[in-house]
Write a protein that holds these residues in place. Structure first.
Motif, PDB file in Angstrom:
ATOM      1  N   LEU A 161       0.832  -1.041   0.020  1.00 52.98           N
ATOM      2  CA  LEU A 161       0.033   0.077  -0.140  1.00 52.98           C
ATOM      3  C   LEU A 161       1.071   1.250   0.051  1.00 52.98           C
ATOM      4  O   LEU A 161       0.573   2.240  -0.724  1.00 52.98           O
ATOM      5  CB  LEU A 161      -0.861   0.024   1.169  1.00 52.98           C
ATOM      6  N   ALA A 162       1.800   1.261   0.752  1.00 50.68           N
ATOM      7  CA  ALA A 162       2.866   2.335   0.856  1.00 50.68           C
ATOM      8  C   ALA A 162       3.573   2.681  -0.597  1.00 50.68           C
ATOM      9  O   ALA A 162       3.803   3.687  -0.865  1.00 50.68           O
ATOM     10  CB  ALA A 162       3.858   2.132   2.086  1.00 50.68           C
ATOM     11  N   LEU A 163       4.155   1.647  -1.224  1.00 46.81           N
ATOM     12  CA  LEU A 163       4.683   1.680  -2.441  1.00 46.81           C
ATOM     13  C   LEU A 163       3.499   2.370  -3.529  1.00 46.81           C
ATOM     14  O   LEU A 163       3.938   3.294  -4.139  1.00 46.81           O
ATOM     15  CB  LEU A 163       5.252   0.322  -2.943  1.00 46.81           C
ATOM     16  N   ARG A 164       2.293   1.948  -3.354  1.00 48.71           N
ATOM     17  CA  ARG A 164       1.287   2.458  -4.308  1.00 48.71           C
ATOM     18  C   ARG A 164       1.102   3.763  -4.194  1.00 48.71           C
ATOM     19  O   ARG A 164       0.896   4.464  -5.109  1.00 48.71           O
ATOM     20  CB  ARG A 164      -0.166   1.630  -4.442  1.00 48.71           C
ATOM     21  N   GLU A 165       0.846   4.219  -2.940  1.00 50.13           N
ATOM     22  CA  GLU A 165       0.756   5.552  -2.633  1.00 50.13           C
ATOM     23  C   GLU A 165       1.767   6.496  -2.935  1.00 50.13           C
ATOM     24  O   GLU A 165       1.444   7.758  -3.318  1.00 50.13           O
ATOM     25  CB  GLU A 165       0.234   5.749  -0.876  1.00 50.13           C
ATOM     26  N   LEU A 166       2.927   6.112  -2.731  1.00 51.26           N
ATOM     27  CA  LEU A 166       4.213   6.972  -3.054  1.00 51.26           C
ATOM     28  C   LEU A 166       4.095   7.101  -4.747  1.00 51.26           C
ATOM     29  O   LEU A 166       4.359   8.337  -5.131  1.00 51.26           O
ATOM     30  CB  LEU A 166       5.154   6.303  -2.747  1.00 51.26           C
ATOM     31  N   VAL A 167       3.922   6.127  -5.333  1.00 50.55           N
ATOM     32  CA  VAL A 167       3.821   6.163  -6.823  1.00 50.55           C
ATOM     33  C   VAL A 167       2.661   7.232  -7.085  1.00 50.55           C
ATOM     34  O   VAL A 167       2.860   7.891  -8.328  1.00 50.55           O
ATOM     35  CB  VAL A 167       3.666   4.875  -7.431  1.00 50.55           C
ATOM     36  N   LYS A 168       1.543   6.788  -6.660  1.00 53.41           N
ATOM     37  CA  LYS A 168       0.407   7.891  -6.969  1.00 53.41           C
ATOM     38  C   LYS A 168       0.782   9.448  -6.511  1.00 53.41           C
ATOM     39  O   LYS A 168       0.136  10.023  -7.394  1.00 53.41           O
ATOM     40  CB  LYS A 168      -0.871   7.309  -5.980  1.00 53.41           C
ATOM     41  N   LYS A 173      11.347   7.172  -8.129  1.00 54.88           N
ATOM     42  CA  LYS A 173      12.513   6.340  -7.404  1.00 54.88           C
ATOM     43  C   LYS A 173      12.284   6.277  -5.859  1.00 54.88           C
ATOM     44  O   LYS A 173      12.897   7.110  -5.097  1.00 54.88           O
ATOM     45  CB  LYS A 173      13.843   6.843  -7.701  1.00 54.88           C
ATOM     46  N   PRO A 174      11.273   5.417  -5.558  1.00 52.36           N
ATOM     47  CA  PRO A 174      11.057   5.399  -3.978  1.00 52.36           C
ATOM     48  C   PRO A 174      11.988   4.267  -3.196  1.00 52.36           C
ATOM     49  O   PRO A 174      12.805   3.600  -3.696  1.00 52.36           O
ATOM     50  CB  PRO A 174       9.839   4.664  -3.905  1.00 52.36           C
ATOM     51  N   ALA A 175      12.279   4.490  -1.995  1.00 53.03           N
ATOM     52  CA  ALA A 175      13.309   3.895  -1.184  1.00 53.03           C
ATOM     53  C   ALA A 175      12.467   3.212  -0.025  1.00 53.03           C
ATOM     54  O   ALA A 175      11.877   4.118   0.838  1.00 53.03           O
ATOM     55  CB  ALA A 175      14.536   4.811  -0.828  1.00 53.03           C
ATOM     56  N   PHE A 176      12.775   2.029   0.554  1.00 50.60           N
ATOM     57  CA  PHE A 176      12.433   1.681   1.718  1.00 50.60           C
ATOM     58  C   PHE A 176      13.594   1.905   2.840  1.00 50.60           C
ATOM     59  O   PHE A 176      14.735   1.419   2.542  1.00 50.60           O
ATOM     60  CB  PHE A 176      12.359   0.154   1.734  1.00 50.60           C
ATOM     61  N   PHE A 194       6.788  -3.982   0.245  1.00 51.30           N
ATOM     62  CA  PHE A 194       7.250  -2.857  -0.815  1.00 51.30           C
ATOM     63  C   PHE A 194       7.836  -3.187  -1.916  1.00 51.30           C
ATOM     64  O   PHE A 194       7.792  -2.929  -3.169  1.00 51.30           O
ATOM     65  CB  PHE A 194       7.975  -1.875   0.220  1.00 51.30           C
ATOM     66  N   ILE A 195       8.834  -4.161  -1.672  1.00 52.25           N
ATOM     67  CA  ILE A 195       9.595  -4.514  -3.101  1.00 52.25           C
ATOM     68  C   ILE A 195       8.741  -5.308  -3.748  1.00 52.25           C
ATOM     69  O   ILE A 195       9.068  -5.230  -5.103  1.00 52.25           O
ATOM     70  CB  ILE A 195      10.935  -5.512  -2.342  1.00 52.25           C
ATOM     71  N   GLN A 196       7.822  -6.181  -3.551  1.00 55.37           N
ATOM     72  CA  GLN A 196       7.190  -7.288  -4.357  1.00 55.37           C
ATOM     73  C   GLN A 196       6.235  -6.090  -5.276  1.00 55.37           C
ATOM     74  O   GLN A 196       6.010  -6.322  -6.495  1.00 55.37           O
ATOM     75  CB  GLN A 196       6.531  -8.102  -3.612  1.00 55.37           C
ATOM     76  N   ALA A 200       6.270  -5.466  -9.144  1.00 53.46           N
ATOM     77  CA  ALA A 200       5.014  -5.696  -9.812  1.00 53.46           C
ATOM     78  C   ALA A 200       4.503  -4.758 -10.950  1.00 53.46           C
ATOM     79  O   ALA A 200       4.023  -4.806 -12.116  1.00 53.46           O
ATOM     80  CB  ALA A 200       3.903  -6.039  -9.195  1.00 53.46           C
ATOM     81  N   LEU A 201       4.863  -3.385 -10.425  1.00 55.50           N
ATOM     82  CA  LEU A 201       4.725  -2.263 -11.071  1.00 55.50           C
ATOM     83  C   LEU A 201       5.841  -1.589 -12.093  1.00 55.50           C
ATOM     84  O   LEU A 201       5.688  -0.863 -12.857  1.00 55.50           O
ATOM     85  CB  LEU A 201       4.343  -1.166 -10.175  1.00 55.50           C
ATOM     86  N   GLY A 202       6.883  -2.552 -12.008  1.00 50.81           N
ATOM     87  CA  GLY A 202       8.058  -2.006 -12.794  1.00 50.81           C
ATOM     88  C   GLY A 202       8.632  -0.805 -12.280  1.00 50.81           C
ATOM     89  O   GLY A 202       9.094   0.155 -13.192  1.00 50.81           O
ATOM     90  N   ILE A 203       8.743  -0.537 -10.891  1.00 50.36           N
ATOM     91  CA  ILE A 203       9.477   0.798 -10.475  1.00 50.36           C
ATOM     92  C   ILE A 203      10.576   0.452  -9.901  1.00 50.36           C
ATOM     93  O   ILE A 203      10.889  -0.372  -9.194  1.00 50.36           O
ATOM     94  CB  ILE A 203       8.287   1.069  -9.377  1.00 50.36           C
ATOM     95  N   ASP A 204      11.421   1.476 -10.298  1.00 48.62           N
ATOM     96  CA  ASP A 204      12.881   1.371  -9.780  1.00 48.62           C
ATOM     97  C   ASP A 204      12.804   1.953  -8.024  1.00 48.62           C
ATOM     98  O   ASP A 204      11.936   2.692  -8.000  1.00 48.62           O
ATOM     99  CB  ASP A 204      13.737   2.476 -10.476  1.00 48.62           C
ATOM    100  N   TYR A 205      13.373   1.211  -7.355  1.00 44.97           N
ATOM    101  CA  TYR A 205      13.475   1.237  -5.915  1.00 44.97           C
ATOM    102  C   TYR A 205      14.769   1.066  -5.333  1.00 44.97           C
ATOM    103  O   TYR A 205      15.633   0.448  -5.995  1.00 44.97           O
ATOM    104  CB  TYR A 205      12.181   0.446  -5.483  1.00 44.97           C
ATOM    105  N   ALA A 206      14.980   1.450  -4.307  1.00 42.57           N
ATOM    106  CA  ALA A 206      16.018   1.284  -3.221  1.00 42.57           C
ATOM    107  C   ALA A 206      15.874   0.631  -1.929  1.00 42.57           C
ATOM    108  O   ALA A 206      14.731   1.017  -1.472  1.00 42.57           O
ATOM    109  CB  ALA A 206      16.998   2.599  -3.079  1.00 42.57           C
ATOM    110  N   VAL A 207      16.754  -0.050  -1.233  1.00 37.14           N
ATOM    111  CA  VAL A 207      16.469  -0.406   0.039  1.00 37.14           C
ATOM    112  C   VAL A 207      17.552  -0.059   0.860  1.00 37.14           C
ATOM    113  O   VAL A 207      18.790  -0.475   0.563  1.00 37.14           O
ATOM    114  CB  VAL A 207      16.335  -2.023   0.102  1.00 37.14           C
ATOM    115  N   TYR A 208      17.408   0.707   2.146  1.00 32.57           N
ATOM    116  CA  TYR A 208      18.410   0.895   3.027  1.00 32.57           C
ATOM    117  C   TYR A 208      18.023   0.554   4.520  1.00 32.57           C
ATOM    118  O   TYR A 208      17.062   0.687   4.997  1.00 32.57           O
ATOM    119  CB  TYR A 208      18.621   2.565   2.946  1.00 32.57           C
ATOM    120  N   GLU A 209      18.781  -0.519   4.806  1.00 31.15           N
ATOM    121  CA  GLU A 209      18.700  -0.968   6.127  1.00 31.15           C
ATOM    122  C   GLU A 209      19.805  -1.251   7.112  1.00 31.15           C
ATOM    123  O   GLU A 209      21.086  -1.356   6.657  1.00 31.15           O
ATOM    124  CB  GLU A 209      18.138  -2.597   6.213  1.00 31.15           C
ATOM    125  N   LYS A 210      19.737  -1.170   8.458  1.00 32.04           N
ATOM    126  CA  LYS A 210      20.905  -1.348   9.471  1.00 32.04           C
ATOM    127  C   LYS A 210      20.352  -2.403  10.408  1.00 32.04           C
ATOM    128  O   LYS A 210      19.152  -2.554  10.574  1.00 32.04           O
ATOM    129  CB  LYS A 210      21.386  -0.068  10.160  1.00 32.04           C
TER     130      LYS A 210
END
Length: 322
Positions: A161-168, A173-176, A194-196, A200-210
């Motif tokens: 849901l968060a990914l869809r709302e960011l794209v909307k 180029k959203p990041a988690f 978020f990743i899946q 599915a939407l073909g969106i370029d994304y990034a992931v940042y974790e510690k």
């Protein structure tokens, strides 16, 4: 503070008689009961709940093991858990671990000895071997190998849901942004959703974790802003992460939501006096808390639960950061 002996002396009876009146056990003459009750009222005597538990072999105390009472999500959860317990005459024992495994182990050992009726546990540490079913327990967000029921929100759907709302909202180029626990927690599904959905939407994304917990906020956010300066959308694993990012980004001249759209997770900021009002994935905190206690009651009564995991739906709550 008056003792049970003080009550006995004032009522002119033995300590054992006072105990029978308090615990409603054994025969006590009406006149004697009245004297004891009047003495209790006059002295404002409060029975020792833990001692009574040992005496009658039945506790009305439930322990809540929390990583941090300072975190608004846990505070709200604790409020509704206590309220639900109070409806049935149960008391809440709050165990604030600070996220330290050694402190959680200390509390678990203490709770085993003090015969609480049940435990609600929120932990992200590797304490698997110290958790048992000797006392009824319900976990929130965390899975154990043992047969321990877990109550959680639909974290995976929340990430989607968060990914869809960011794209909307216009993010290209959203990041988690999050942290990784040492054991499997349902919160990790926020990243997976978020990743899946991005794939599915073909969106370029990034992931940042510690690793969790993040010890140095400044280093964490400085590194994120340095490595991912090109992102125009952020989905943070919690509202607190989102709020800290917004503060740090503004100091670097990045405007939210003009330059970067931001969505958090929890829904802790629920008052219009706070600005900016954060766009967030809102967990049904009250429903989670009340369901947890209702399930715990069933375990206390020896009933079997039909499911290992109870997932409750989440919703997107639009704010001023998207």
């Amino acid at each position: 503070m008056p003792s049970i002996k003080d009550v006995a002396n004032l009522a002119g009876v033995a300590v054992g008689t006072v105990s029978r009146v308090i615990n409603n056990s054994g025969a006590v003459k009406p006149d004697t009961r009245r004297k004891v009750e009047e003495a209790i009222q006059e002295l404002n005597y409060i029975p020792n709940e833990v001692a009574r538990n040992f005496k009658i072999g039945k506790s009305k105390m439930v322990a809540l093991l929390l990583p941090s009472i300072w975190h608004p999500f846990f505070s709200e959860l604790a409020y509704y858990i206590e309220d639900e317990l109070d409806r049935e005459g149960f008391k809440l024992m709050l165990c604030n671990s600070g996220g330290k495994p050694e402190k959680e182990l200390y509390y678990l050992d203490m709770l085993q000895q003090n015969k609480v009726a049940g435990i609600v546990g929120i932990t992200y540490n590797d304490i698997e071997n110290s958790v048992s079913n000797d006392i009824p327990i319900i976990s929130i967000d965390r899975h154990f190998n043992k047969n321990i029921t877990c109550v959680t929100s639909d974290n995976y759907e929340g990430g989607r849901l968060a990914l869809r709302e960011l794209v909307k909202a216009g993010a290209k180029k959203p990041a988690f942004m999050g942290s990784v626990t040492s054991v499997f927690s349902e919160t990790m599904n926020r990243r997976e959703g978020f990743i899946q959905e991005a794939k599915a939407l073909g969106i370029d994304y990034a992931v940042y974790e510690k690793p969790d917990p993040v010890e140095d906020d400044d280093a964490y956010f400085d590194e994120f802003l340095d490595k991912h300066h090109d992102v125009d959308g952020v989905f943070a694993i919690t509202d607190m992460f989102a709020a800290k990012y917004i503060e740090r980004a503004r100091k670097m001249g990045i405007c939210v939501p003009e330059d970067v759209k931001v969505i958090g997770y929890d829904g802790i900021q629920d008052h219009p006096y706070f600005h900016p009002i954060l766009s967030t994935i809102r967990q049904p905190v009250e429903e989670m808390a009340r369901l947890t206690i209702r399930l715990l009651y069933k375990k206390i009564e020896g009933e079997s639960l039909h499911r290992d995991v109870y997932r409750l739906p989440v919703v997107f709550r639009a704010g001023e950061t998207t």
